[in-house]
Write a protein that holds these residues in place. Sequence first.
Motif, mmCIF file in Angstrom:
data_model
loop_
_atom_site.group_PDB
_atom_site.id
_atom_site.type_symbol
_atom_site.label_atom_id
_atom_site.label_comp_id
_atom_site.label_asym_id
_atom_site.label_seq_id
_atom_site.Cartn_x
_atom_site.Cartn_y
_atom_site.Cartn_z
ATOM 1 N N THR A 291 75.713 37.447 64.551
ATOM 2 C CA THR A 291 75.503 38.385 65.647
ATOM 3 C C THR A 291 76.839 38.840 66.223
ATOM 4 O OG1 THR A 291 73.478 37.197 66.180
ATOM 5 C CG2 THR A 291 74.300 38.758 67.824
ATOM 6 N N ALA A 292 77.720 37.879 66.424
ATOM 7 C CA ALA A 292 79.028 38.210 66.979
ATOM 8 C C ALA A 292 79.783 39.177 66.078
ATOM 9 C CB ALA A 292 79.844 36.930 67.169
ATOM 10 N N ALA A 293 79.484 39.134 64.793
ATOM 11 C CA ALA A 293 80.172 40.022 63.858
ATOM 12 C C ALA A 293 79.366 41.296 63.614
ATOM 13 C CB ALA A 293 80.412 39.287 62.544
ATOM 14 N N GLY A 294 78.328 41.456 64.393
ATOM 15 C CA GLY A 294 77.512 42.661 64.236
ATOM 16 C C GLY A 294 76.598 42.615 63.017
ATOM 17 N N LEU A 295 76.366 41.432 62.510
ATOM 18 C CA LEU A 295 75.482 41.319 61.352
ATOM 19 C C LEU A 295 74.116 40.791 61.782
ATOM 20 C CD1 LEU A 295 78.010 39.540 58.961
ATOM 21 C CD2 LEU A 295 77.369 41.960 58.909
ATOM 22 N N THR A 296 73.137 41.095 61.008
ATOM 23 C CA THR A 296 71.846 40.457 61.258
ATOM 24 C C THR A 296 71.440 39.751 59.978
ATOM 25 O OG1 THR A 296 70.712 42.481 60.610
ATOM 26 C CG2 THR A 296 71.033 42.107 62.971
#
Lengths: 336, 336
Positions: free
Chosen positions: A205-210
Amino acid sequence: MTIKDLAAKTGYAVGTVSRVLNNHPNVSEKARAAILAAVEESGFQLNQNAKQLKQSHATSILVILKGSGNILFAEMLEVIQTSLHGTRYPLHVDYLHGADNEVRRARQLIREKNALGVIFLGGNLENFQSDFADLGVPAVLVTNSAESLGFDNLSSVYIDDHAAARQAVEALIAMGHKNFAVIGGHRLYSDISRMRWEGVVEAMTAAGLTIDPELDYATVYFSPDGGYQGTMELLQRDRHFTALFTMSDLMAIGAFRALEDHNLEVPGDVSVIGYDNLSVGEFLIPRLTSVDQPTEAMARRSLQLLLDAIENGATAKHEAVPFTLVFRESTGKVKE
Amino acid sequence: MTIKDLAAKTGYAVGTVSRVLNNHPNVSEKARAAILAAVEESGFQLNQNAKQLKQSHATSILVILKGSGNILFAEMLEVIQTSLHGTRYPLHVDYLHGADNEVRRARQLIREKNALGVIFLGGNLENFQSDFADLGVPAVLVTNSAESLGFDNLSSVYIDDHAAARQAVEALIAMGHKNFAVIGGHRLYSDISRMRWEGVVEAMTAAGLTIDPELDYATVYFSPDGGYQGTMELLQRDRHFTALFTMSDLMAIGAFRALEDHNLEVPGDVSVIGYDNLSVGEFLIPRLTSVDQPTEAMARRSLQLLLDAIENGATAKHEAVPFTLVFRESTGKVKE
DNA sequence: GCATATTTTGGAAACGATTCCAATTTCCTT
DNA sequence: AAGGAAATTGGAATCGTTTCCAAAATATGC
């Protein structure tokens, strides 16, 4: 051969013999020497039952293991056992199977074995929460943080599973991985599984991934077979992933096998990370990247906390011991 | 809460309470019910120290493990533990480290814990031979045949290491192998190592082969690291071999690694056979051929022998439980 | 050398159970 | 209903220690 026999043999009274045996002051050198010699000669051994009956106050320490197959716990037990050797604390070990409730069992054993304190090697918070009115003695939970429970005689020693998983995944993201799959224990029944999983999700999430819901995740046992089954299941869902987070090294071995069976290379096609850093990981092909659990430090610390609580009435502490990520060959940059 | 309190509470005498607690006949249903109810309500637990002190005859069973890291022994212990659960035999477990002498320790623990019998999980004949005057209680040695010792209260349960090694090597010879290398424990200090090695040599001799002294053999620990070191050492001697016999699966994992480091393929260049048939072997790449040690059967049998000796005065027996060779991918026909 | 303080020792009580014997209660039998 | 056999119960003795108190031995001061 009892203390009475020793008394008769040496001409002293039982009281004196007992005093010698317990290193009381106020016994003459002469008597001490004579009695010690007789002890030596006769191979006399104190009857612990009688002793403990008399000093009705408890003396022993209890270790309760969840399952006996876990190598980490076996190592910790060995450390505890060795540390306790020669001290005044006899050690009792009990193994729990399957769905046994550790707290209920602990309560029974504490009375039965007359224990001063308990170390739980493994065990779920849930059981402590629901069943833990009061054990009556200090306890330490290893491998899980019991801080949230707020019991003032339950300490805990653990690694920060949340952070370990997060950092591991962060490192993989830095290598270019975007598609993760996870296998682990049941998140409802296994606290460590839930925490590790949360760490994974948090890093993503912190890396913008799901995380692809189809790859999140397979619930399996912490065994090679579990890892194999879980990986097979994920593979069958037919979604692309380049990184596989497994919650134990044993699982990772099964995962290696499953990937091989699908002609996937590690780390070429899929990076695999394990957990525990068993000694075997260093020798696998490829050598396994893993989260190191410092078993010896955890065992030592848990015993210290327990003894401190027993001897000095120290209140519960919750200690995260430092973990390390050990990067080896099973993880690598994602292929372009 | 003692038995006396219970007596006061229910209005019965201590003797009656004790009889109820021990399921003696000759106690009225009324009394039994009342006392049982009081036990239930008060959460009463018997003081085992007092109980065992009184029935001065011993009651517990002792298991002594050589080292705690051995997975096979851990599994056996779990079987024993489970079997004993709910019986009238409390179980005491002790772990020996490094050079500890199992017999001397056993003697101490038997008195201390008031044991009826001992099961040794691991342990060398030599120690029994030199130190075994008389343990005073029946004992079972697991993993080694104690038949040669001729003690009449020392039974043993084991697999025929000699035959297992021989058959394994025979099978490899049938696949065309002629050049063998062996790694295992020290043949002087580890009986099983010696027996397995003898089995290897016997099979080779029977086939008209001799073992290259340079490849016979490397002495190492029963660990992945041991297997790695040992294989490296053999490889450095620079003699050709197509089959490697390792005395444990863990060693075999280290051997895999060492061979890989020398760009040798398993089984293409070298066939590798392990020992123990750990669950992990099935998932290795390649899947590991191994000698299966039936841990559950061995554990059960050892306990039966012990209980039979304790309860019925049965004399020592020496039982070889059947082993099986599990052929998987790590062994194959020798390349032409 | 004597009175007193101190150290050492002997021996009884207690820990919490089991077990045995005797006393009491219940159950048959006639 | 009485007598005896059988079942049940009470309570004391015991297991091997520790620990406490009092007694004995030794040391100290004058």
